[in-house]
Each structure stands twice: as C-alpha cells, then as structure tokens.
Design a protein around this motif. Sequence first.
Motif, PDB file in Angstrom:
ATOM      1  N   UNK A  82       0.838  -1.206   0.000  1.00  0.00           N
ATOM      2  CA  UNK A  82       0.000   0.000   0.000  1.00  0.00           C
ATOM      3  C   UNK A  82       0.868   1.249   0.000  1.00  0.00           C
ATOM      4  N   UNK A  83       1.966   1.231   0.735  1.00  0.00           N
ATOM      5  CA  UNK A  83       2.886   2.380   0.742  1.00  0.00           C
ATOM      6  C   UNK A  83       3.434   2.647  -0.650  1.00  0.00           C
ATOM      7  N   UNK A  84       3.774   1.585  -1.378  1.00  0.00           N
ATOM      8  CA  UNK A  84       4.281   1.756  -2.741  1.00  0.00           C
ATOM      9  C   UNK A  84       3.206   2.345  -3.650  1.00  0.00           C
ATOM     10  N   UNK A  85       1.968   1.887  -3.485  1.00  0.00           N
ATOM     11  CA  UNK A  85       0.856   2.414  -4.277  1.00  0.00           C
ATOM     12  C   UNK A  85       0.635   3.895  -3.937  1.00  0.00           C
ATOM     13  N   UNK A  86       0.720   4.230  -2.647  1.00  0.00           N
ATOM     14  CA  UNK A  86       0.564   5.628  -2.230  1.00  0.00           C
ATOM     15  C   UNK A  86       1.653   6.512  -2.820  1.00  0.00           C
ATOM     16  N   UNK A  92       1.712  10.934  -9.189  1.00  0.00           N
ATOM     17  CA  UNK A  92       0.653  11.381 -10.104  1.00  0.00           C
ATOM     18  C   UNK A  92       0.156  12.760  -9.666  1.00  0.00           C
ATOM     19  N   UNK A  93      -0.102  12.900  -8.373  1.00  0.00           N
ATOM     20  CA  UNK A  93      -0.605  14.165  -7.830  1.00  0.00           C
ATOM     21  C   UNK A  93       0.362  15.317  -8.122  1.00  0.00           C
ATOM     22  N   UNK A  94       1.617  15.130  -7.765  1.00  0.00           N
ATOM     23  CA  UNK A  94       2.612  16.198  -7.950  1.00  0.00           C
ATOM     24  C   UNK A  94       2.862  16.469  -9.429  1.00  0.00           C
ATOM     25  N   UNK A  95       2.878  15.406 -10.205  1.00  0.00           N
ATOM     26  CA  UNK A  95       3.068  15.585 -11.652  1.00  0.00           C
ATOM     27  C   UNK A  95       1.915  16.337 -12.285  1.00  0.00           C
ATOM     28  N   UNK A  96       0.705  16.083 -11.780  1.00  0.00           N
ATOM     29  CA  UNK A  96      -0.459  16.796 -12.325  1.00  0.00           C
ATOM     30  C   UNK A  96      -0.402  18.281 -11.978  1.00  0.00           C
ATOM     31  N   UNK A 105       0.990  10.279 -17.038  1.00  0.00           N
ATOM     32  CA  UNK A 105       0.351   9.160 -17.725  1.00  0.00           C
ATOM     33  C   UNK A 105       0.980   7.839 -17.294  1.00  0.00           C
ATOM     34  N   UNK A 106       2.289   7.785 -17.287  1.00  0.00           N
ATOM     35  CA  UNK A 106       3.002   6.551 -16.899  1.00  0.00           C
ATOM     36  C   UNK A 106       2.712   6.182 -15.446  1.00  0.00           C
ATOM     37  N   UNK A 107       2.824   7.130 -14.538  1.00  0.00           N
ATOM     38  CA  UNK A 107       2.595   6.859 -13.114  1.00  0.00           C
ATOM     39  C   UNK A 107       1.129   6.516 -12.836  1.00  0.00           C
ATOM     40  N   UNK A 108       0.214   7.196 -13.546  1.00  0.00           N
ATOM     41  CA  UNK A 108      -1.208   6.901 -13.358  1.00  0.00           C
ATOM     42  C   UNK A 108      -1.530   5.483 -13.820  1.00  0.00           C
TER      43      UNK A 108
END
Length: 119
Positions: A82-86, A92-96, A105-108
């Motif tokens: 779960x930590x890795x998924x977070x 994704x959040x910071x990249x957005x 796109x890749x991280x999402x």
Amino acid sequence: MKKIVLTSTLMALATASVASDDKHFKGKMPTTYEQAQEYLVESKAKLAAILADGNVSRVEMGEIHQLTYSLENALEFMEEEIEQIQETLERVHKGSERGTNAQVFQDAQQFLNNSDVLH
C-alpha cells in the motif's frame, strides 16, 4: 532420587526452551498481495475458531502465538504494498500540479495496475 529426576526434568525443559528459541516460528511469508490477503483471512478464521468456545487452553495459546506470526507477516506485506501504491499516487498528484503529461500518464497507469489488488 526424586530430586535428581526433578532436576533432570527441569534441565531438559530449560534446554528445550533454549533450543526452541533457535528455531522460532516464522509464520507464513506472503510473496504477493493476494497471498497476504489469503493468509490474513485464513489465520483470522483459525483464530476465531480457537476463541469460539470462550476458553483458551495452553495448547491453543501456543496456536494463537504461532498464528500471530502469519498475521503480522501478512499485514506487514500489505502495508508495504500500500505504501508503494501511495507513493505512485503521490507522483501522479505532484506531476499533475506541474503538468508533466508523459510522467503523469506513466505513473497513473502504474497506480491503476498496482491498486487493482486492493478491491
């Protein structure tokens, strides 16, 4: 004579106790999130069965002790996953925020794939 037998018995028990520490129970070690979930469900069911009659014998206490290792291993594995998924979602959040399209796109995609195990 009784003292010798008693002393020998106590020494044997003490030796067995020390020896058992060397071979301490490890519990089931999952290698996938799905396996961790399986071990969690399985171990919880065993624990519930032991507790069902409202009494816990000494033997059952030992069984509970062993079950806790599998439960701890399963939860620890799940927590790490779960930590890795977070962390991926945070990328994704910071990249957005920065508008880094290709990386988002890749991280999402990675987030979507890796988080499938959580349902």
